[in-house]
Design an enzyme around this catalytic site. Structure first.
Site, PDB file in Angstrom:
ATOM      1  N   ILE A 188     -16.759  38.368  29.442  1.00 48.50           N
ATOM      2  CA  ILE A 188     -15.830  39.073  30.365  1.00 48.50           C
ATOM      3  C   ILE A 188     -16.685  40.233  31.190  1.00 48.50           C
ATOM      4  O   ILE A 188     -15.760  41.209  32.003  1.00 48.50           O
ATOM      5  CB  ILE A 188     -14.229  39.477  29.599  1.00 48.50           C
ATOM      6  N   GLY A 189     -17.681  40.617  30.853  1.00 43.86           N
ATOM      7  CA  GLY A 189     -18.433  41.787  31.510  1.00 43.86           C
ATOM      8  C   GLY A 189     -19.855  41.766  31.174  1.00 43.86           C
ATOM      9  O   GLY A 189     -20.197  41.373  29.993  1.00 43.86           O
ATOM     10  N   GLY A 240     -23.344  44.824  31.345  1.00 44.00           N
ATOM     11  CA  GLY A 240     -23.768  46.103  31.579  1.00 44.00           C
ATOM     12  C   GLY A 240     -25.137  46.417  31.244  1.00 44.00           C
ATOM     13  O   GLY A 240     -25.734  45.364  30.542  1.00 44.00           O
ATOM     14  N   ASP A 264     -20.857  60.272  30.443  1.00 45.87           N
ATOM     15  CA  ASP A 264     -21.050  59.118  31.415  1.00 45.87           C
ATOM     16  C   ASP A 264     -19.490  58.853  32.039  1.00 45.87           C
ATOM     17  O   ASP A 264     -18.946  57.698  31.965  1.00 45.87           O
ATOM     18  CB  ASP A 264     -21.380  57.977  30.926  1.00 45.87           C
ATOM     19  N   VAL A 287     -20.187  41.451  27.361  1.00 47.18           N
ATOM     20  CA  VAL A 287     -19.169  41.892  26.706  1.00 47.18           C
ATOM     21  C   VAL A 287     -18.337  40.535  26.626  1.00 47.18           C
ATOM     22  O   VAL A 287     -18.210  39.699  27.632  1.00 47.18           O
ATOM     23  CB  VAL A 287     -18.077  42.819  27.460  1.00 47.18           C
ATOM     24  N   LYS A 297     -19.003  44.071  22.383  1.00 45.09           N
ATOM     25  CA  LYS A 297     -19.959  44.590  23.152  1.00 45.09           C
ATOM     26  C   LYS A 297     -21.434  44.323  22.393  1.00 45.09           C
ATOM     27  O   LYS A 297     -21.495  44.880  21.406  1.00 45.09           O
ATOM     28  CB  LYS A 297     -19.777  45.964  23.632  1.00 45.09           C
ATOM     29  N   PHE A 313     -26.429  47.487  28.629  1.00 37.03           N
ATOM     30  CA  PHE A 313     -26.134  47.388  27.005  1.00 37.03           C
ATOM     31  C   PHE A 313     -26.571  45.767  26.863  1.00 37.03           C
ATOM     32  O   PHE A 313     -27.093  45.350  25.742  1.00 37.03           O
ATOM     33  CB  PHE A 313     -25.107  47.759  26.322  1.00 37.03           C
ATOM     34  N   GLY A 314     -25.829  44.860  27.857  1.00 33.45           N
ATOM     35  CA  GLY A 314     -25.706  43.354  27.345  1.00 33.45           C
ATOM     36  C   GLY A 314     -24.488  42.970  27.767  1.00 33.45           C
ATOM     37  O   GLY A 314     -23.756  43.372  28.957  1.00 33.45           O
TER      38      GLY A 314
END
Length: 408
Positions: free
Chosen positions: A92-93, A95, A216, A100, A115, A97-98
């Site tokens: 679903i997402g 970023g 952030d 989600v 995540k 980091f990787g």
């Protein structure tokens, strides 16, 4: 150098030892020996103190992987089963980091967001454990809840409550740019979302034993639940604010997101709560404009939203930056209050920026002004409608009287 040559201690203390030895000579062996012993003890204590201080600072600036977090530890088998071996159908997402994933975990009977840290991610174990350590100690309606984690077979996965409406950025401009037909957020909705996020940040700064600096804050780190309640997420870069009377900042490497990062923090490496305030000011600006903080798809002078905002302020033409969908649907007093709050948050000098409590008060004032305007407008419409209905009824009575034959 010759390996057979005895090495000398290359420190100021080492030089002192050698000079003392030459000065005393061999005339008094006992006195010289005692003096050297005292000096060596002092040197040893000095170096041990430096080592201890360095170790203490390191332990207080990082979160050890051995820390036992106060949340659930999931097995990799549970995660793999829930995501069907990390199938892209559950993504679903994405970023830095990787990925989600949205998944249902039977053991807790709950839909969650997972995540997963990618092996090539620039965000590593430090951010992973920082987020666990931070969120395990924090509980607030306007912070996303960490349910647990998985640290097994080189997999690092964080398990959060699932927030159905996605990010503030999604709802402001991302989904519409992808062709999704969604109604733009009303000004009242935007204000309520900002108030929720401000309450979350104020809690981080003042509602815990140590102040927590998020580091952030941005529109894509503010999530919205089914009722558009804002929840701040992504605490991988957060820092505990251990301040003293002689030190009002945290010295650290600059990390954050372009467009939201405090210029003073970038210049000095001094991180304070006011760095979060600056970033939140950019969030307010994004909410007002309905566009990203950095947008290369706009004319060059508008690429950076903060710079464009300052230009509009200088020209006394802020209307240029307001989201067109808000035109005629927002109180002018409410808009002015937000513009003033944005200016204060983005002040070049951190000490002159407001606290999050002051920003929150300004937002609540803006919402009150918006609601008052809406109530007044609604009342005017009702009065107007009754007046029209009453006029029509009177006309009908008059017409009926005119048409009725006179009675004798």
């Amino acid at each position: 150098s010759n390996p057979a040559t005895p090495m000398t201690v290359c420190t100021p203390s080492g030089v002192k030892i050698r000079n003392m030895f030459l000065a005393f000579g061999h005339s008094n062996v006992v006195t010289t020996g005692m003096t050297l012993l005292v000096i060596l003890v002092n040197v040893l204590v000095y170096h041990l103190t430096r080592i201890w201080e360095a170790k203490f600072c390191l332990e207080n600036d990082t979160v050890a992987a051995t820390t036992e977090p106060a949340c659930r530890c999931f097995s990799l088998a549970e995660i793999v089963s829930a995501t069907q071996n990390f199938s892209d159908a559950f993504v679903i997402g994405r970023g830095g980091f990787g990925k989600v994933y949205k998944a249902y975990i039977p053991a807790i009977q709950e839909i969650v967001a997972l995540k997963r840290l990618h092996w090539s991610s620039r965000q590593g174990a430090h951010e992973f454990w920082t987020e666990i350590e931070t969120l395990s100690k924090l509980r607030h309606i306007h912070l996303v809840s960490l349910i647990g984690y998985c640290n097994e077979s080189q997999e690092m996965i964080l398990v959060y409550e699932y927030i159905p409406r996605g990010t503030l950025a999604d709802n402001l401009y991302k989904m519409s740019r992808k062709g999704n037909d969604i109604a733009p957020l009303s000004w009242e909705q935007r204000l309520r979302i900002c108030i929720g996020a401000a309450r979350g940040l104020e809690y981080l700064h003042n509602g815990t034993e140590y102040g927590v600096i998020h580091r952030d804050v941005k529109d894509s780190n503010i999530l919205l639940d089914e009722n558009f309640v804002a929840k701040i997420s992504d605490f991988g870069l957060s820092k505990l604010e251990r301040l003293t009377q002689s030190k009002s900042y945290v010295s650290t490497k600059v990390k954050g997101t372009p467009g939201f990062c405090d210029p003073d923090y970038i210049a000095t490496h001094r991180l304070t709560r006011k760095s979060d305030v600056y970033a939140f000011g950019v969030v307010l600006l994004v909410v007002l404009a309905g566009r990203p903080a950095v947008d290369n798809g706009t004319p060059e002078e508008q690429h950076n939203l903060v710079s464009y905002f300052r230009e509009c302020i200088a020209e006394e033409n802020v209307d240029r930056i307001v989201d067109p969908s808000l035109q005629g649907k927002s109180s002018s007093n409410s808009l002015k209050e937000i513009v003033k709050s944005i200016e204060n948050c983005l002040h070049h000098q951190p000490k002159k920026r407001p606290t999050m409590a002051q920003v929150l008060a300004s937002l609540e004032q803006a919402l009150q002004q918006q609601e008052s305007t809406m109530i007044s407008a609604s009342s005017a419409r009702v009065v107007g409608q009754h007046f029209q209905e009453g006029t029509l009824e009177s006309l009908q009575v008059l017409e009926g009287s005119a048409q009725s034959p006179p009675t004798e």
